[in-house]
Design an enzyme around this catalytic site. Structure first.
Site, PDB file in Angstrom:
ATOM      1  N   CYS A 156       0.804  -1.223   0.000  1.00 39.65           N
ATOM      2  CA  CYS A 156       0.000   0.000   0.000  1.00 39.65           C
ATOM      3  C   CYS A 156       0.835   1.270   0.000  1.00 39.65           C
ATOM      4  O   CYS A 156       0.304   2.366  -0.212  1.00 39.65           O
ATOM      5  CB  CYS A 156      -0.950   0.008   1.199  1.00 39.65           C
ATOM      6  SG  CYS A 156      -2.100  -1.375   1.222  1.00 39.65           S
ATOM      7  N   HIS A 158      -8.877   3.729  -2.402  1.00 36.16           N
ATOM      8  CA  HIS A 158      -7.527   3.198  -2.147  1.00 36.16           C
ATOM      9  C   HIS A 158      -7.074   2.268  -3.272  1.00 36.16           C
ATOM     10  O   HIS A 158      -6.945   1.058  -3.069  1.00 36.16           O
ATOM     11  CB  HIS A 158      -7.531   2.483  -0.801  1.00 36.16           C
ATOM     12  CG  HIS A 158      -6.185   1.992  -0.349  1.00 36.16           C
ATOM     13  ND1 HIS A 158      -4.988   2.534  -0.768  1.00 36.16           N
ATOM     14  CD2 HIS A 158      -5.843   0.964   0.499  1.00 36.16           C
ATOM     15  CE1 HIS A 158      -3.989   1.894  -0.200  1.00 36.16           C
ATOM     16  NE2 HIS A 158      -4.478   0.938   0.559  1.00 36.16           N
TER      17      HIS A 158
END
Length: 387
Positions: free
Chosen positions: A72, A336
Protein backbone atom coordinates in the site's frame (compact mmCIF):
# COMPACT_ATOMS: atom_id res chain seq x y z
CA UNK A 1 -5.01 12.24 -10.38
CA UNK A 2 -8.02 10.57 -11.90
CA UNK A 3 -11.25 10.22 -10.05
CA UNK A 4 -11.03 7.11 -7.88
CA UNK A 5 -13.83 4.70 -8.73
CA UNK A 6 -15.33 1.40 -7.69
CA UNK A 7 -13.66 -1.44 -9.63
CA UNK A 8 -15.38 -2.36 -12.88
CA UNK A 9 -17.58 0.76 -12.80
CA UNK A 10 -15.81 2.32 -15.78
CA UNK A 11 -14.66 0.76 -19.03
CA UNK A 12 -10.95 1.61 -18.85
CA UNK A 13 -7.63 -0.12 -18.47
CA UNK A 14 -4.71 0.77 -16.22
CA UNK A 15 -2.87 2.39 -19.14
CA UNK A 16 -5.88 4.63 -19.79
CA UNK A 17 -5.99 5.90 -16.21
CA UNK A 18 -2.19 6.33 -16.15
CA UNK A 19 -2.33 8.39 -19.33
CA UNK A 20 -5.04 10.58 -17.82
CA UNK A 21 -3.16 11.24 -14.58
CA UNK A 22 0.28 11.55 -16.18
CA UNK A 23 -1.04 13.83 -18.91
CA UNK A 24 -2.68 16.04 -16.29
CA UNK A 25 0.60 16.35 -14.37
CA UNK A 26 2.47 17.35 -17.53
CA UNK A 27 -0.22 19.88 -18.44
CA UNK A 28 -0.15 21.31 -14.92
CA UNK A 29 3.60 21.98 -15.31
CA UNK A 30 3.21 23.20 -18.87
CA UNK A 31 5.79 20.76 -20.24
CA UNK A 32 5.77 17.85 -22.65
CA UNK A 33 6.72 14.23 -22.05
CA UNK A 34 9.96 14.55 -24.01
CA UNK A 35 11.36 16.62 -21.11
CA UNK A 36 10.86 13.70 -18.69
CA UNK A 37 14.17 11.91 -18.20
CA UNK A 38 13.02 8.92 -16.13
CA UNK A 39 9.72 7.35 -15.06
CA UNK A 40 9.03 5.49 -11.82
CA UNK A 41 5.81 3.49 -12.06
CA UNK A 42 4.11 1.98 -9.02
CA UNK A 43 1.43 -0.72 -8.93
CA UNK A 44 0.63 -3.93 -7.06
CA UNK A 45 -1.84 -5.96 -9.11
CA UNK A 46 -0.72 -5.51 -12.71
CA UNK A 47 1.87 -7.73 -14.43
CA UNK A 48 5.59 -7.08 -14.78
CA UNK A 49 6.56 -4.08 -16.95
CA UNK A 50 3.06 -2.65 -16.68
CA UNK A 51 4.84 0.65 -16.03
CA UNK A 52 6.15 0.61 -19.58
CA UNK A 53 2.70 -0.09 -20.99
CA UNK A 54 1.33 2.79 -18.92
CA UNK A 55 4.10 5.26 -19.78
CA UNK A 56 4.01 4.49 -23.50
CA UNK A 57 0.62 6.19 -23.64
CA UNK A 58 2.39 9.45 -22.78
CA UNK A 59 5.19 9.08 -25.31
CA UNK A 60 7.73 6.74 -26.84
CA UNK A 61 10.95 8.54 -26.00
CA UNK A 62 12.99 5.57 -24.81
CA UNK A 63 13.57 6.88 -21.27
CA UNK A 64 14.08 4.38 -18.45
CA UNK A 65 10.94 3.12 -16.72
CA UNK A 66 11.31 1.56 -13.26
CA UNK A 67 8.56 -0.64 -11.82
CA UNK A 68 8.08 -0.55 -8.03
CA UNK A 69 5.79 -2.49 -5.70
CA UNK A 70 5.72 -1.83 -1.95
CA UNK A 71 2.20 -2.93 -1.07
CA UNK A 72 0.00 0.00 0.00
CA UNK A 73 3.06 2.30 0.21
CA UNK A 74 3.79 1.84 -3.50
CA UNK A 75 2.77 5.34 -4.61
CA UNK A 76 4.95 7.09 -2.05
CA UNK A 77 7.79 4.69 -2.88
CA UNK A 78 7.57 5.83 -6.50
CA UNK A 79 7.63 9.45 -5.32
CA UNK A 80 10.63 8.85 -3.07
CA UNK A 81 12.54 7.06 -5.83
CA UNK A 82 11.89 9.99 -8.17
CA UNK A 83 13.06 12.43 -5.50
CA UNK A 84 16.26 10.46 -4.99
CA UNK A 85 17.04 10.60 -8.72
CA UNK A 86 16.59 14.37 -8.69
CA UNK A 87 18.18 14.99 -5.29
CA UNK A 88 21.22 12.93 -6.26
CA UNK A 89 21.75 14.98 -9.41
CA UNK A 90 21.00 12.08 -11.75
CA UNK A 91 18.01 13.77 -13.42
CA UNK A 92 16.27 17.13 -13.56
CA UNK A 93 12.75 15.87 -14.30
CA UNK A 94 11.30 12.53 -13.22
CA UNK A 95 7.70 11.40 -13.50
CA UNK A 96 6.32 9.35 -10.59
CA UNK A 97 3.28 7.45 -11.79
CA UNK A 98 1.00 5.21 -9.73
CA UNK A 99 -2.02 3.23 -10.87
CA UNK A 100 -4.18 0.27 -9.97
CA UNK A 101 -7.00 -1.66 -11.58
CA UNK A 102 -8.46 -3.81 -8.84
CA UNK A 103 -11.09 -6.47 -8.32
CA UNK A 104 -14.18 -6.03 -6.20
CA UNK A 105 -14.16 -7.40 -2.68
CA UNK A 106 -11.74 -7.43 0.24
CA UNK A 107 -8.00 -7.80 -0.20
CA UNK A 108 -6.36 -11.09 0.66
CA UNK A 109 -3.34 -11.65 2.85
CA UNK A 110 -0.71 -10.76 0.27
CA UNK A 111 -0.33 -9.36 -3.21
CA UNK A 112 -1.74 -12.56 -4.68
CA UNK A 113 -4.37 -13.03 -1.98
CA UNK A 114 -3.25 -16.66 -1.78
CA UNK A 115 -1.41 -19.00 0.56
CA UNK A 116 -0.59 -17.33 3.87
CA UNK A 117 2.39 -19.62 4.44
CA UNK A 118 4.20 -18.08 1.46
CA UNK A 119 2.77 -14.58 1.84
CA UNK A 120 5.21 -11.69 2.44
CA UNK A 121 3.11 -10.77 5.47
CA UNK A 122 3.01 -14.27 7.00
CA UNK A 123 5.12 -13.13 9.97
CA UNK A 124 2.74 -10.23 10.62
CA UNK A 125 -0.32 -12.45 10.56
CA UNK A 126 1.50 -14.96 12.72
CA UNK A 127 1.79 -12.34 15.45
CA UNK A 128 -1.92 -11.66 15.16
CA UNK A 129 -2.86 -15.33 15.22
CA UNK A 130 -0.78 -15.96 18.33
CA UNK A 131 -2.55 -13.19 20.22
CA UNK A 132 -6.05 -13.31 18.77
CA UNK A 133 -6.45 -16.43 16.68
CA UNK A 134 -7.46 -16.34 13.05
CA UNK A 135 -11.07 -15.87 11.99
CA UNK A 136 -12.96 -16.15 8.72
CA UNK A 137 -13.06 -12.41 8.07
CA UNK A 138 -11.00 -10.37 5.58
CA UNK A 139 -7.41 -10.66 6.85
CA UNK A 140 -6.44 -7.00 6.52
CA UNK A 141 -9.58 -5.91 8.35
CA UNK A 142 -8.87 -8.59 10.91
CA UNK A 143 -5.34 -7.47 11.77
CA UNK A 144 -6.36 -3.80 11.99
CA UNK A 145 -9.56 -4.70 13.84
CA UNK A 146 -7.50 -6.56 16.42
CA UNK A 147 -5.23 -3.51 16.72
CA UNK A 148 -8.37 -1.50 17.46
CA UNK A 149 -9.44 -3.98 20.15
CA UNK A 150 -6.01 -3.73 21.77
CA UNK A 151 -6.19 0.07 21.73
CA UNK A 152 -9.63 -0.02 23.33
CA UNK A 153 -8.53 -2.43 26.04
CA UNK A 154 -5.25 -0.65 26.74
CA UNK A 155 -6.33 3.00 26.59
CA UNK A 156 -10.10 3.07 26.91
CA UNK A 157 -10.65 4.14 23.30
CA UNK A 158 -14.32 3.82 22.37
CA UNK A 159 -16.10 2.53 19.30
CA UNK A 160 -17.62 6.00 18.90
CA UNK A 161 -14.13 7.54 18.70
CA UNK A 162 -13.15 5.05 15.99
CA UNK A 163 -16.34 5.91 14.12
CA UNK A 164 -15.61 9.63 14.53
CA UNK A 165 -12.54 9.18 12.30
CA UNK A 166 -14.68 7.75 9.53
CA UNK A 167 -17.41 10.35 9.99
CA UNK A 168 -14.84 13.14 9.65
CA UNK A 169 -13.28 11.70 6.51
CA UNK A 170 -16.60 10.94 4.83
CA UNK A 171 -17.66 14.50 5.62
CA UNK A 172 -14.45 15.87 4.06
CA UNK A 173 -14.89 13.84 0.87
CA UNK A 174 -18.23 15.49 0.15
CA UNK A 175 -16.18 18.40 -1.25
CA UNK A 176 -13.79 16.24 -3.30
CA UNK A 177 -14.96 15.49 -6.85
CA UNK A 178 -12.11 12.96 -7.22
CA UNK A 179 -13.31 10.86 -4.27
CA UNK A 180 -14.93 7.47 -4.77
CA UNK A 181 -17.62 8.39 -2.24
CA UNK A 182 -19.18 11.75 -1.40
CA UNK A 183 -21.73 10.50 1.12
CA UNK A 184 -21.86 12.01 4.61
CA UNK A 185 -22.49 9.64 7.52
CA UNK A 186 -23.05 10.28 11.19
CA UNK A 187 -21.17 8.44 13.92
CA UNK A 188 -24.38 6.55 14.73
CA UNK A 189 -24.86 5.46 11.12
CA UNK A 190 -21.26 4.32 10.89
CA UNK A 191 -21.60 2.24 14.05
CA UNK A 192 -24.81 0.70 12.73
CA UNK A 193 -23.25 -0.36 9.41
CA UNK A 194 -22.31 -3.98 8.70
CA UNK A 195 -19.48 -5.24 10.89
CA UNK A 196 -16.44 -6.41 8.90
CA UNK A 197 -14.32 -7.40 11.90
CA UNK A 198 -15.29 -6.10 15.30
CA UNK A 199 -15.14 -3.23 16.07
CA UNK A 200 -14.68 -2.07 12.47
CA UNK A 201 -17.79 -1.56 10.36
CA UNK A 202 -17.91 -1.29 6.58
CA UNK A 203 -17.86 2.52 6.67
CA UNK A 204 -14.58 2.45 8.63
CA UNK A 205 -12.76 0.41 5.99
CA UNK A 206 -11.15 1.71 2.81
CA UNK A 207 -12.64 0.24 -0.38
CA UNK A 208 -10.90 -1.37 -3.33
CA UNK A 209 -10.63 1.19 -6.11
CA UNK A 210 -9.51 1.87 -9.66
CA UNK A 211 -7.48 4.99 -10.32
CA UNK A 212 -4.16 6.67 -10.99
CA UNK A 213 -2.12 9.61 -9.76
CA UNK A 214 1.11 11.26 -10.86
CA UNK A 215 3.69 13.83 -9.79
CA UNK A 216 6.56 15.52 -11.56
CA UNK A 217 9.65 15.81 -9.38
CA UNK A 218 12.10 18.39 -10.72
CA UNK A 219 15.33 20.13 -9.76
CA UNK A 220 15.80 23.77 -8.83
CA UNK A 221 17.51 24.49 -12.14
CA UNK A 222 14.59 22.94 -14.02
CA UNK A 223 12.27 25.33 -12.16
CA UNK A 224 14.43 28.30 -13.12
CA UNK A 225 14.68 27.23 -16.74
CA UNK A 226 10.91 26.81 -17.06
CA UNK A 227 9.78 29.64 -14.77
CA UNK A 228 7.81 27.28 -12.53
CA UNK A 229 8.55 28.65 -9.07
CA UNK A 230 4.97 29.82 -8.55
CA UNK A 231 3.70 26.28 -9.27
CA UNK A 232 6.28 24.40 -7.24
CA UNK A 233 5.84 22.69 -3.89
CA UNK A 234 9.07 21.74 -2.15
CA UNK A 235 9.78 18.30 -0.73
CA UNK A 236 11.52 19.53 2.41
CA UNK A 237 12.30 16.08 3.78
CA UNK A 238 11.27 12.49 3.19
CA UNK A 239 12.00 9.17 4.86
CA UNK A 240 11.14 5.51 4.40
CA UNK A 241 11.43 2.92 7.15
CA UNK A 242 10.71 -0.79 7.33
CA UNK A 243 9.90 -3.11 10.20
CA UNK A 244 12.40 -3.52 13.02
CA UNK A 245 12.43 -5.89 15.99
CA UNK A 246 10.08 -3.45 17.74
CA UNK A 247 7.35 -4.29 15.22
CA UNK A 248 7.25 -7.93 16.34
CA UNK A 249 8.69 -8.08 19.85
CA UNK A 250 5.57 -7.00 21.75
CA UNK A 251 3.23 -9.48 20.06
CA UNK A 252 0.82 -6.57 19.60
CA UNK A 253 -1.17 -5.85 16.45
CA UNK A 254 -0.71 -2.14 17.19
CA UNK A 255 3.00 -2.57 16.54
CA UNK A 256 2.81 -5.12 13.76
CA UNK A 257 0.52 -2.91 11.60
CA UNK A 258 3.10 -0.15 11.57
CA UNK A 259 3.02 2.35 14.41
CA UNK A 260 6.76 1.90 15.23
CA UNK A 261 7.95 2.30 11.64
CA UNK A 262 5.62 5.29 11.11
CA UNK A 263 7.03 6.92 14.24
CA UNK A 264 10.61 6.27 13.08
CA UNK A 265 9.95 7.76 9.63
CA UNK A 266 8.34 10.84 11.13
CA UNK A 267 11.26 11.42 13.50
CA UNK A 268 13.73 11.19 10.62
CA UNK A 269 11.74 13.79 8.67
CA UNK A 270 11.49 16.16 11.63
CA UNK A 271 15.23 15.93 12.27
CA UNK A 272 16.17 16.43 8.62
CA UNK A 273 13.84 19.41 8.12
CA UNK A 274 14.16 21.19 11.45
CA UNK A 275 10.36 21.28 11.51
CA UNK A 276 7.96 19.42 13.77
CA UNK A 277 4.33 18.40 13.76
CA UNK A 278 3.54 21.76 15.38
CA UNK A 279 4.62 23.44 12.11
CA UNK A 280 2.28 21.34 9.96
CA UNK A 281 -1.08 22.70 8.81
CA UNK A 282 -2.56 19.86 6.76
CA UNK A 283 -2.01 16.10 6.82
CA UNK A 284 -2.87 13.31 4.41
CA UNK A 285 -2.38 10.02 6.25
CA UNK A 286 -2.97 6.35 5.67
CA UNK A 287 -6.42 5.67 7.13
CA UNK A 288 -6.86 2.26 5.50
CA UNK A 289 -9.03 1.57 8.55
CA UNK A 290 -10.25 4.10 11.08
CA UNK A 291 -7.97 2.73 13.81
CA UNK A 292 -4.89 3.39 11.70
CA UNK A 293 -5.65 7.10 11.69
CA UNK A 294 -5.63 7.02 15.48
CA UNK A 295 -2.38 5.03 15.57
CA UNK A 296 -0.82 7.49 13.14
CA UNK A 297 -1.77 10.53 15.25
CA UNK A 298 0.36 8.98 17.97
CA UNK A 299 3.19 7.99 15.63
CA UNK A 300 3.40 11.52 14.19
CA UNK A 301 3.46 13.10 17.66
CA UNK A 302 0.08 14.80 17.37
CA UNK A 303 -0.82 13.47 20.80
CA UNK A 304 0.58 11.21 23.47
CA UNK A 305 0.24 7.45 23.16
CA UNK A 306 -3.30 6.35 23.93
CA UNK A 307 -4.86 9.82 23.56
CA UNK A 308 -5.73 9.70 19.87
CA UNK A 309 -9.38 8.82 20.44
CA UNK A 310 -9.81 11.94 22.53
CA UNK A 311 -7.94 13.96 19.91
CA UNK A 312 -10.31 13.14 17.06
CA UNK A 313 -13.31 13.53 19.36
CA UNK A 314 -12.14 17.05 20.29
CA UNK A 315 -12.30 18.29 16.69
CA UNK A 316 -8.56 19.00 16.58
CA UNK A 317 -8.12 17.16 13.28
CA UNK A 318 -10.78 18.82 11.15
CA UNK A 319 -11.58 22.31 9.90
CA UNK A 320 -11.34 24.81 12.74
CA UNK A 321 -9.03 22.51 14.71
CA UNK A 322 -5.27 22.38 15.12
CA UNK A 323 -4.72 20.37 11.93
CA UNK A 324 -6.93 19.29 9.06
CA UNK A 325 -6.32 15.58 8.54
CA UNK A 326 -7.38 13.94 5.28
CA UNK A 327 -9.23 16.88 3.69
CA UNK A 328 -9.45 14.67 0.58
CA UNK A 329 -11.59 12.15 2.46
CA UNK A 330 -8.63 9.85 3.04
CA UNK A 331 -8.49 6.25 1.93
CA UNK A 332 -11.76 5.49 3.69
CA UNK A 333 -13.80 7.76 1.46
CA UNK A 334 -11.55 8.97 -1.37
CA UNK A 335 -10.65 5.36 -2.18
CA UNK A 336 -7.53 3.20 -2.15
CA UNK A 337 -6.10 2.02 -5.49
CA UNK A 338 -2.88 0.80 -3.91
CA UNK A 339 -0.31 1.99 -6.44
CA UNK A 340 -1.88 5.44 -6.71
CA UNK A 341 -2.63 6.21 -3.06
CA UNK A 342 0.66 7.80 -1.99
CA UNK A 343 0.81 9.96 -5.10
CA UNK A 344 -2.81 11.04 -4.65
CA UNK A 345 -1.83 12.23 -1.17
CA UNK A 346 0.96 14.30 -2.76
CA UNK A 347 -1.51 15.73 -5.29
CA UNK A 348 -3.96 16.75 -2.58
CA UNK A 349 -1.25 18.42 -0.50
CA UNK A 350 0.11 20.22 -3.56
CA UNK A 351 -3.32 21.69 -4.26
CA UNK A 352 -3.75 22.62 -0.61
CA UNK A 353 -0.36 24.36 -0.42
CA UNK A 354 -1.07 26.24 -3.65
CA UNK A 355 -4.48 27.34 -2.39
CA UNK A 356 -6.20 25.43 -5.21
CA UNK A 357 -8.30 22.94 -3.23
CA UNK A 358 -11.63 24.68 -3.70
CA UNK A 359 -14.34 24.01 -1.13
CA UNK A 360 -12.02 21.80 0.93
CA UNK A 361 -9.19 24.36 1.09
CA UNK A 362 -7.39 24.55 4.43
CA UNK A 363 -7.06 28.25 5.12
CA UNK A 364 -3.47 29.50 5.19
CA UNK A 365 -1.93 26.06 4.59
CA UNK A 366 1.85 26.40 4.22
CA UNK A 367 3.25 23.04 5.38
CA UNK A 368 1.81 19.63 4.63
CA UNK A 369 2.68 16.11 5.72
CA UNK A 370 1.93 12.86 3.88
CA UNK A 371 2.03 9.43 5.53
CA UNK A 372 1.68 6.20 3.54
CA UNK A 373 2.26 2.65 4.82
CA UNK A 374 2.23 -0.86 3.45
CA UNK A 375 2.17 -4.06 5.48
CA UNK A 376 5.22 -6.13 4.94
CA UNK A 377 6.41 -3.41 5.58
CA UNK A 378 7.11 0.13 4.48
CA UNK A 379 6.28 3.55 5.92
CA UNK A 380 6.95 6.74 3.96
CA UNK A 381 6.59 10.21 5.50
CA UNK A 382 6.97 13.28 3.29
CA UNK A 383 7.08 16.90 4.44
CA UNK A 384 6.00 19.46 1.85
CA UNK A 385 6.16 23.25 1.87
CA UNK A 386 4.43 25.73 -0.40
CA UNK A 387 6.22 28.42 -2.38
Amino acid sequence: MTKFEKPESRDWQYWDMAKEAGGAALADAGITYDEVQQVVAGYCFQPSTAGQRAAYGLGLTGVPVYNVNNNCATGSTALMTARQFVGGGVSDCVLALGFEKMKRGALGGGSDGGDFATSPVARHYGVMAAAHGFEMTPPTAQIFGNAAREHMERYGTTEAQLAAVAAKNHRHSADNPNAQFQDVWTVEEILAAKTIHRPLTRLQCSPTSDGAAAALVVSERFLVRHGLHDRAVEIVAQAMTTDTEESFASGSCIDVVGRPMSRAAALQVYRASGLGIEDVDVVELHDCFSVNELLTYEALGMCREGESGKLVESGATTYGGRWVVNPSGGLISKGHPLGATGLAQAAELTWQLRGEAGARQVEGARVGLAHNIGLGGAAVVTLLRGA
